[in-house]
Design a protein around this motif. Sequence first.
Motif, PDB file in Angstrom:
ATOM      1  N   LEU A  71       0.843  -1.202   0.000  1.00  0.00           N
ATOM      2  CA  LEU A  71       0.000   0.000   0.000  1.00  0.00           C
ATOM      3  C   LEU A  71       0.877   1.250   0.000  1.00  0.00           C
ATOM      4  O   LEU A  71       0.662   2.174  -0.784  1.00  0.00           O
ATOM      5  N   LEU A  72       1.891   1.249   0.875  1.00  0.00           N
ATOM      6  CA  LEU A  72       2.784   2.415   0.953  1.00  0.00           C
ATOM      7  C   LEU A  72       3.514   2.633  -0.366  1.00  0.00           C
ATOM      8  O   LEU A  72       3.637   3.761  -0.848  1.00  0.00           O
ATOM      9  N   LYS A  73       3.970   1.536  -0.974  1.00  0.00           N
ATOM     10  CA  LYS A  73       4.685   1.645  -2.239  1.00  0.00           C
ATOM     11  C   LYS A  73       3.774   2.267  -3.305  1.00  0.00           C
ATOM     12  O   LYS A  73       4.181   3.143  -4.061  1.00  0.00           O
ATOM     13  N   GLN A  74       2.510   1.808  -3.345  1.00  0.00           N
ATOM     14  CA  GLN A  74       1.568   2.357  -4.324  1.00  0.00           C
ATOM     15  C   GLN A  74       1.287   3.824  -4.048  1.00  0.00           C
ATOM     16  O   GLN A  74       1.154   4.624  -4.972  1.00  0.00           O
ATOM     17  N   MET A  75       1.181   4.185  -2.747  1.00  0.00           N
ATOM     18  CA  MET A  75       0.900   5.583  -2.407  1.00  0.00           C
ATOM     19  C   MET A  75       2.031   6.478  -2.887  1.00  0.00           C
ATOM     20  O   MET A  75       1.802   7.581  -3.393  1.00  0.00           O
ATOM     21  N   VAL A  76       3.265   5.997  -2.737  1.00  0.00           N
ATOM     22  CA  VAL A  76       4.407   6.781  -3.213  1.00  0.00           C
ATOM     23  C   VAL A  76       4.380   6.887  -4.737  1.00  0.00           C
ATOM     24  O   VAL A  76       4.548   7.960  -5.311  1.00  0.00           O
ATOM     25  N   ASP A  77       4.096   5.743  -5.401  1.00  0.00           N
ATOM     26  CA  ASP A  77       4.049   5.734  -6.872  1.00  0.00           C
ATOM     27  C   ASP A  77       2.982   6.682  -7.406  1.00  0.00           C
ATOM     28  O   ASP A  77       3.221   7.463  -8.320  1.00  0.00           O
ATOM     29  N   ILE A  78       1.774   6.554  -6.823  1.00  0.00           N
ATOM     30  CA  ILE A  78       0.647   7.342  -7.332  1.00  0.00           C
ATOM     31  C   ILE A  78       0.778   8.799  -6.907  1.00  0.00           C
ATOM     32  O   ILE A  78       0.566   9.715  -7.696  1.00  0.00           O
ATOM     33  N   GLY A  79       1.131   9.003  -5.638  1.00  0.00           N
ATOM     34  CA  GLY A  79       1.116  10.358  -5.089  1.00  0.00           C
ATOM     35  C   GLY A  79       2.379  11.133  -5.378  1.00  0.00           C
ATOM     36  O   GLY A  79       2.389  12.092  -6.161  1.00  0.00           O
ATOM     37  N   PHE A  80       3.458  10.685  -4.772  1.00  0.00           N
ATOM     38  CA  PHE A  80       4.693  11.462  -4.810  1.00  0.00           C
ATOM     39  C   PHE A  80       5.181  11.683  -6.238  1.00  0.00           C
ATOM     40  O   PHE A  80       5.481  12.804  -6.631  1.00  0.00           O
ATOM     41  N   TYR A  81       5.211  10.620  -7.031  1.00  0.00           N
ATOM     42  CA  TYR A  81       5.771  10.759  -8.377  1.00  0.00           C
ATOM     43  C   TYR A  81       4.821  11.454  -9.350  1.00  0.00           C
ATOM     44  O   TYR A  81       5.198  11.764 -10.471  1.00  0.00           O
ATOM     45  N   SER A  82       3.567  11.675  -8.933  1.00  0.00           N
ATOM     46  CA  SER A  82       2.651  12.424  -9.794  1.00  0.00           C
ATOM     47  C   SER A  82       2.701  13.917  -9.496  1.00  0.00           C
ATOM     48  O   SER A  82       2.091  14.711 -10.219  1.00  0.00           O
ATOM     49  N   LEU A  83       3.391  14.297  -8.432  1.00  0.00           N
ATOM     50  CA  LEU A  83       3.415  15.716  -8.040  1.00  0.00           C
ATOM     51  C   LEU A  83       3.845  16.644  -9.170  1.00  0.00           C
ATOM     52  O   LEU A  83       3.184  17.659  -9.416  1.00  0.00           O
TER      53      LEU A  83
ATOM     54  N   LEU B 118      -3.380  14.952  -3.577  1.00  0.00           N
ATOM     55  CA  LEU B 118      -2.891  15.589  -4.810  1.00  0.00           C
ATOM     56  C   LEU B 118      -3.780  16.773  -5.195  1.00  0.00           C
ATOM     57  O   LEU B 118      -3.292  17.824  -5.611  1.00  0.00           O
ATOM     58  N   VAL B 119      -5.098  16.584  -5.043  1.00  0.00           N
ATOM     59  CA  VAL B 119      -6.036  17.653  -5.391  1.00  0.00           C
ATOM     60  C   VAL B 119      -5.795  18.875  -4.496  1.00  0.00           C
ATOM     61  O   VAL B 119      -5.771  20.013  -4.971  1.00  0.00           O
ATOM     62  N   LEU B 120      -5.581  18.615  -3.214  1.00  0.00           N
ATOM     63  CA  LEU B 120      -5.340  19.718  -2.274  1.00  0.00           C
ATOM     64  C   LEU B 120      -4.090  20.502  -2.677  1.00  0.00           C
ATOM     65  O   LEU B 120      -4.090  21.746  -2.693  1.00  0.00           O
ATOM     66  N   ILE B 121      -3.049  19.774  -3.032  1.00  0.00           N
ATOM     67  CA  ILE B 121      -1.818  20.442  -3.468  1.00  0.00           C
ATOM     68  C   ILE B 121      -2.075  21.195  -4.772  1.00  0.00           C
ATOM     69  O   ILE B 121      -1.613  22.329  -4.953  1.00  0.00           O
ATOM     70  N   GLY B 122      -2.861  20.554  -5.678  1.00  0.00           N
ATOM     71  CA  GLY B 122      -3.224  21.207  -6.937  1.00  0.00           C
ATOM     72  C   GLY B 122      -4.004  22.501  -6.699  1.00  0.00           C
ATOM     73  O   GLY B 122      -3.800  23.500  -7.395  1.00  0.00           O
ATOM     74  N   ASP B 123      -4.903  22.479  -5.672  1.00  0.00           N
ATOM     75  CA  ASP B 123      -5.656  23.686  -5.314  1.00  0.00           C
ATOM     76  C   ASP B 123      -4.701  24.843  -5.039  1.00  0.00           C
ATOM     77  O   ASP B 123      -4.854  25.946  -5.578  1.00  0.00           O
ATOM     78  N   ILE B 124      -3.751  24.565  -4.165  1.00  0.00           N
ATOM     79  CA  ILE B 124      -2.835  25.625  -3.720  1.00  0.00           C
ATOM     80  C   ILE B 124      -2.014  26.141  -4.902  1.00  0.00           C
ATOM     81  O   ILE B 124      -1.898  27.357  -5.123  1.00  0.00           O
ATOM     82  N   ILE B 125      -1.491  25.212  -5.692  1.00  0.00           N
ATOM     83  CA  ILE B 125      -0.626  25.613  -6.807  1.00  0.00           C
ATOM     84  C   ILE B 125      -1.434  26.338  -7.882  1.00  0.00           C
ATOM     85  O   ILE B 125      -0.982  27.322  -8.469  1.00  0.00           O
ATOM     86  N   GLY B 126      -2.665  25.866  -8.145  1.00  0.00           N
ATOM     87  CA  GLY B 126      -3.518  26.502  -9.151  1.00  0.00           C
ATOM     88  C   GLY B 126      -3.866  27.933  -8.766  1.00  0.00           C
ATOM     89  O   GLY B 126      -3.803  28.848  -9.604  1.00  0.00           O
TER      90      GLY B 126
END
Lengths: 254, 263
Positions: free
Chosen positions: B48-60, B162-170
């Motif tokens: 689960l952690l590995k997937q969270m890093v793959d999906i979340g961190f590397y999509s930043l 990711l959406v929350l971070i996108g909010d701030i950056i947008g």
Amino acid sequence: MKNPKIAVKNLHKAFGDKTVLDGVDLEIASGESLVVIGGSGTGKSVLIKCIQGLITPDSGSIKIDGFETIGAERKDAEKFYAKMGMLFQGGALFDSLTVWENVAFGLIENQKMSRKQAKEMAIKYLHQVGLSADVADLSPSELSGGMQKRVGLARAIATQPDIIFFDEPTTGLDPIMADVINDLIINSVKKIGASALTITHDMASARKIADRIAMLYKGKIVWQGTVEELKKTDNPYVIQFMNGSSQGPIKVEL
Amino acid sequence: MLIKYIENFLRALGKPLVGFVSRLGELSLFIIRALYNCATPPFYLKLLLKQMVDIGFYSLPVVALTTVFAGMVIALQTNAGFSSYGAESAVATVVLIAVTRELAPVFSGLMVAGRIGAAMAAEIGTMRVTEQIDALSTLSTNPYKYLVTPRLLAGILVLPILVLIGDIIGIFGGYTVAIYQLEYNAANYINTTINELAAIDVITGLVKGAVFGFIIALMGCYNGYKSRGGAQGVGTATTNAVVASSILILIFNYIITGMIFTK
């Protein structure tokens, strides 16, 4: 046969309009090595996948140690499936894991062994199939086809199964490597006292590793007997298959 | 003659319909099985952690790039469209609402669908055609739990972040255009943004994120899991995963917006 390890009766399986298994009857004694021969597309793979519970047959009976797995609760049947191991045709090694993690997979995930201990065990099994500890930390894609087969074999025997399935163990290997794998199969199966069911179309391999041979054609067992009986048989299907002739009762659908 | 014609017509109509319904049934069973396996042990936390890093961190990076430009372009367009009605206060409000409610979730969803949905379908599809999924079963490991559950959970958990971070950056993107290109007053802009910021806007975006994450992981896993026939089958599965999840994201975006903002 008294108390067979595996007893398959009147097994049927069709995919859509295509009948693959058309009433297969087969028994394997405890500690026996049975080889099922037959051409491509005769349902050999489907047969072993049915026994392993990977495919649900349409009708028929599969008893393992006398337990009827067809129609049984998954949870109950799972106990019997857990005692099976399998060497896949292409190895089917997990490419996201290292070689030793592949071999130790069942030990870590199911037997809850510590990683350190599991690695030691994995290296022991790698030695058993003739591989050194150097390959343990490699990724499966860095190995040759023959080495991948060996790792697959190590993974199959690491959980000490009662029954091992071999899916075309020598296909795609050179004749010498094929013989090495044959020897490893004989030794490793004997060592853990397992029953073995092999499917192949390599007659040299079949003669070497089999106690008994059965021939599958058009979803039925058309002949079975010992290796000695194979030499003397006048069964036209078997003779055509052994001679590798395009003339005879076996028609290849083009 | 006529009967034959009608018969052929009905047959041509029926075959795809039956195919569609059986696919739908297959997908429903897949969802039920996947959800059941999410709730029952064993759990593979490490996967689960590995997937969270793959999906979340590397999509930043992709999420940051798409949302910053989305925010910037909205600021420009609002300024152009509202210039005759006093655009200055409108720009901050429109950027805020557009980014939090729609742009951040939809762009994050679509980018992750392209990046992760395709990767999931390709990886699981390859595992299917090389018999690695059967190998998992023969080693007494439930492939749903080992492959599908971690990806579904990771998708649901990570996309809202990711959406929350996108909010701030947008919003930041809109701000830079408004201040440095359109030369608005920075204090007024920030003031309007803070005054207009409503919890419902952000929460809507987060809910959408969770739903999109589920859709992406589901389509990736389902298409990969059901892929057949070698390299070509895996290619088809990958395409289907991306196309299906992109379309579903846009459909569900409309449905969720409709449910929350229609009175």
